[in-house]
Design an enzyme around this catalytic site. Structure first.
Site, short mmCIF file in Angstrom:
data_model
loop_
_atom_site.label_atom_id
_atom_site.label_comp_id
_atom_site.label_asym_id
_atom_site.label_seq_id
_atom_site.Cartn_x
_atom_site.Cartn_y
_atom_site.Cartn_z
N ASP A 2 25.76 33.68 14.19
CA ASP A 2 25.31 33.26 15.52
C ASP A 2 24.14 32.28 15.42
O ASP A 2 23.33 32.38 14.51
CB ASP A 2 24.90 34.50 16.33
CG ASP A 2 24.91 34.23 17.81
OD1 ASP A 2 25.48 33.20 18.23
OD2 ASP A 2 24.33 35.04 18.55
N ASN A 50 35.08 34.05 22.75
CA ASN A 50 34.79 32.64 22.44
C ASN A 50 35.92 31.71 22.87
O ASN A 50 35.72 30.52 23.08
CB ASN A 50 34.58 32.42 20.93
CG ASN A 50 33.29 33.00 20.40
OD1 ASN A 50 33.19 33.35 19.23
ND2 ASN A 50 32.28 33.12 21.25
C1 IPE Z 1 28.03 30.89 16.74
O1 IPE Z 1 27.11 30.03 17.29
C2 IPE Z 1 29.32 30.22 16.39
C3 IPE Z 1 30.51 30.61 17.18
C4 IPE Z 1 30.53 31.45 18.17
C5 IPE Z 1 31.74 29.95 16.81
P1 IPE Z 1 26.94 29.93 18.86
O2 IPE Z 1 27.80 28.82 19.34
O3 IPE Z 1 27.17 31.24 19.50
O4 IPE Z 1 25.42 29.51 18.96
P2 IPE Z 1 24.36 29.90 20.09
O5 IPE Z 1 24.39 31.38 20.24
O6 IPE Z 1 24.76 29.17 21.32
O7 IPE Z 1 23.07 29.41 19.52
MG MG Z 2 25.96 32.73 20.26
#
Ligand code: IPE
Ligand code: MG
Length: 226
Positions: A2, A50
């Site tokens: 994350d 996601n």
């Molecule tokens: C994690 O980074 C990667 C995935 C979910 C693919 P994020 O995209 O969640 O990054 P933040 O939490 O917005 O910083």
């Molecule tokens: Mg994230």
């Protein structure tokens, strides 16, 4: 893994730039874990939730995954790393599914480390799919061992250590069943800044934990004497 988005935002960059740097951190972490002798490394790359992210970001993530597999698979195989995926991979674009299938086949005889990538993965979703399988198989009785064998992680040991980067103190639907006795390590480091040094720090933390699995310290000491 994350913190890619925040890492990019802090630099006045697009979230996708953060994901690109996240892939670099992933490449080095996988290599470091292999060098350290880790037998199972499971990466939470994409959750079922996601999938609801903006189309453009999702496409970029799929592209990065395509690139990762294409660039790394030969080296992974050379280093004895077997690839595995968990989650509802049928939700991925067709070409990516095929690319993954090819990589799984190429690495299927590797034995030094299993690298599992969780894609379109949700812990509750996995448990529900396993329960549905149990119903289909008309299982009369179900114990923990038989149920575990119906999960996507069938045959894998439960994780010893969970590392979450990015400062959040939550599990976010990752390996809900499997994490029952896992040691939890949280770090504020954002994923693109993660490195072998951070990994060693997490392992050091793990080594200070006494794992009792519900028993008393005295019982654990007695056990270790035999
Ligand atoms: C994690 O980074 C990667 C995935 C979910 C693919 P994020 O995209 O969640 O990054 P933040 O939490 O917005 O910083
Ligand atoms: Mg994230």
């Amino acid at each position: 893994m994350d913190g890619n988005g925040r890492w990019a935002k802090r630099r006045g960059q697009d979230r996708i730039y953060g994901h690109r740097r996240g892939i670099e951190a992933t490449k080095t972490t996988v290599k470091d874990a292999r060098r350290m002798g880790v037998s199972y490394l499971t990466l939470f790359a994409l959750s079922t939730e996601n999938l609801k992210r903006p189309r453009r970001e999702l496409e970029a993530l799929f592209n990065l995954l395509r690139g990762y597999i294409r660039q790394e698979i030969e080296q992974l195989v050379e280093n004895g790393v077997r690839l595995r995926v968990i989650g509802r991979t049928e939700l991925l674009p067709k070409d990516l599914q095929e690319l993954i299938a090819g990589a799984l086949a190429k690495s299927k005889n590797c034995r030094k480390m299993t690298l599992t990538i969780a894609l379109c993965y949700g812990g509750r979703d996995e448990i529900l799919r396993a329960a549905a399988k149990a119903m289909r198989l008309k299982k009369k009785s179900l114990d923990e061992k038989t149920f575990s064998a119906l999960l996507d992680t069938a045959g894998m040991p439960d994780p010893d250590l969970l590392i979450r980067t990015g400062g959040e103190l939550r599990i976010s639907n990752f390996l809900l069943w499997q994490l029952a006795y896992t040691e939890l390590y949280f770090t504020n480091t954002l994923w693109p800044d993660f490195s072998g040094k951070e990994l060693r720090k997490a392992v050091k933390f793990y080594q200070t934990r006494e794992r009792r699995f519900g028993l008393t310290s005295e019982q654990i000491e007695e056990k270790s004497q035999f």
